[in-house]
Design a protein around this motif. Structure first.
Motif, mmCIF file in Angstrom:
data_model
loop_
_atom_site.group_PDB
_atom_site.id
_atom_site.type_symbol
_atom_site.label_atom_id
_atom_site.label_comp_id
_atom_site.label_asym_id
_atom_site.label_seq_id
_atom_site.Cartn_x
_atom_site.Cartn_y
_atom_site.Cartn_z
ATOM 1 N N LEU A 17 0.711 -1.140 -0.012
ATOM 2 C CA LEU A 17 0.040 -0.033 -0.028
ATOM 3 C C LEU A 17 0.913 1.234 -0.131
ATOM 4 C CD1 LEU A 17 -2.669 -0.927 2.706
ATOM 5 C CD2 LEU A 17 -2.970 -0.873 0.172
ATOM 6 N N ALA A 60 -2.799 10.051 2.198
ATOM 7 C CA ALA A 60 -3.358 8.928 1.783
ATOM 8 C C ALA A 60 -4.568 9.045 2.501
ATOM 9 C CB ALA A 60 -2.840 7.499 2.210
ATOM 10 N N VAL A 88 -2.901 9.606 -2.320
ATOM 11 C CA VAL A 88 -3.476 8.563 -2.759
ATOM 12 C C VAL A 88 -5.038 8.060 -2.027
ATOM 13 C CG1 VAL A 88 -1.543 7.638 -3.858
ATOM 14 C CG2 VAL A 88 -2.128 6.759 -1.674
ATOM 15 N N TRP A 90 -6.944 4.798 -1.452
ATOM 16 C CA TRP A 90 -7.044 3.277 -1.434
ATOM 17 C C TRP A 90 -8.320 2.744 -1.097
ATOM 18 C CZ3 TRP A 90 -3.858 -0.244 -3.332
ATOM 19 C CH2 TRP A 90 -2.569 0.213 -3.241
ATOM 20 N N SER A 118 -7.463 4.855 -11.401
ATOM 21 C CA SER A 118 -7.040 3.806 -10.896
ATOM 22 C C SER A 118 -5.893 3.397 -11.399
ATOM 23 C CB SER A 118 -8.218 2.606 -11.114
ATOM 24 O OG SER A 118 -7.821 1.504 -9.852
ATOM 25 N N THR A 121 -4.462 -2.722 -8.351
ATOM 26 C CA THR A 121 -5.682 -3.210 -7.591
ATOM 27 C C THR A 121 -4.663 -4.549 -6.900
ATOM 28 O OG1 THR A 121 -7.327 -2.559 -9.036
ATOM 29 C CG2 THR A 121 -7.614 -4.502 -7.208
ATOM 30 N N SER A 131 -8.050 -0.757 -4.239
ATOM 31 C CA SER A 131 -7.898 -0.198 -5.704
ATOM 32 C C SER A 131 -7.118 1.019 -5.154
ATOM 33 C CB SER A 131 -8.990 0.015 -6.311
ATOM 34 O OG SER A 131 -9.715 -1.139 -6.598
ATOM 35 N N ARG A 132 -5.871 1.481 -5.785
ATOM 36 C CA ARG A 132 -5.223 2.403 -5.577
ATOM 37 C C ARG A 132 -5.536 3.574 -6.587
ATOM 38 N NH1 ARG A 132 -0.400 5.155 -7.388
ATOM 39 N NH2 ARG A 132 0.908 6.280 -5.862
#
Length: 138
Positions: A17, A60, A88, A90, A118, A121, A131-132
Motif C-alpha cells: 500500500l 492517503a 492516494v 485506497w 485507478s 489493484t 484499488s489505488r
C-alpha cells in the motif's frame, strides 16, 4: 468479522500500500466488517488514523466501501477532498461473492467521474480488495 490474516501477510500488504512514511492517513467508511488485522497493521505503520471529520491535508485515504454505502462518486469525492497533491486513495471493497461487493466496472466509472484514476489493484485481505487511485491529471 473477518478471519485474521497472518502477520507476515498483513505487513506485506501494508508495504504494498506504500503507507510507510506517510505522515497523515484518513479513514472513511469504518464499520464492524473491516479487516481488523489489516487495519491494525496500517495503524502500526502510520500511527493514528484521522477520521473523516478531520480538516487536515493527508497523504492517503483508506476508503472502506460497500455497494450499500451510497453513491460511489460522492464517496470518492469526499476521499479526494483532503488529499495532498501527491496523495492516494485506497478504495477497499469486498471481494467478488462477498456481501457488499462493487462491480469493478462501476468502480472505474465512478473514479473517472470523481476525477481519479485507478493505478493498481491488490488483494488486501481474505475478504477485501484494494484499488489505488490518484488524482487524474488533465
Amino acid at each position: 468479522m473477518n478471519a485474521p490474516s497472518s502477520p507476515a501477510d498483513v505487513s506485506s500488504v501494508v508495504q504494498r500500500l506504500g503507507l510507510e512514511g506517510v505522515e497523515a492517513v484518513m479513514e472513511i467508511g469504518f464499520d464492524t466488517d473491516v479487516d481488523a488485522a489489516l487495519r491494525t497493521a496500517v495503524i502500526e505503520a502510520v500511527g493514528e488514523l484521522l477520521d473523516e471529520d478531520s480538516d487536515e491535508i493527508v497523504g492517503a485515504v483508506l476508503l472502506w466501501c460497500r455497494v450499500e454505502d451510497g453513491d460511489l462518486v460522492d464517496l470518492l469525492l469526499d476521499a479526494r477532498d483532503p488529499l495532498a497533491d501527491d496523495g492516494v486513495v485506497w478504495l477497499l471493497t469486498p471481494k467478488a461473492g462477498r456481501p457488499g461487493h462493487i462491480d469493478p466496472a462501476d468502480i472505474e466509472e465512478s473514479a473517472a467521474l470523481a476525477g481519479l484514476k485507478s493505478t493498481k489493484t491488490l488483494n488486501a485481505s481474505p475478504d477485501w480488495v484494494a484499488s489505488r487511485m490518484v488524482v487524474a491529471r488533465r
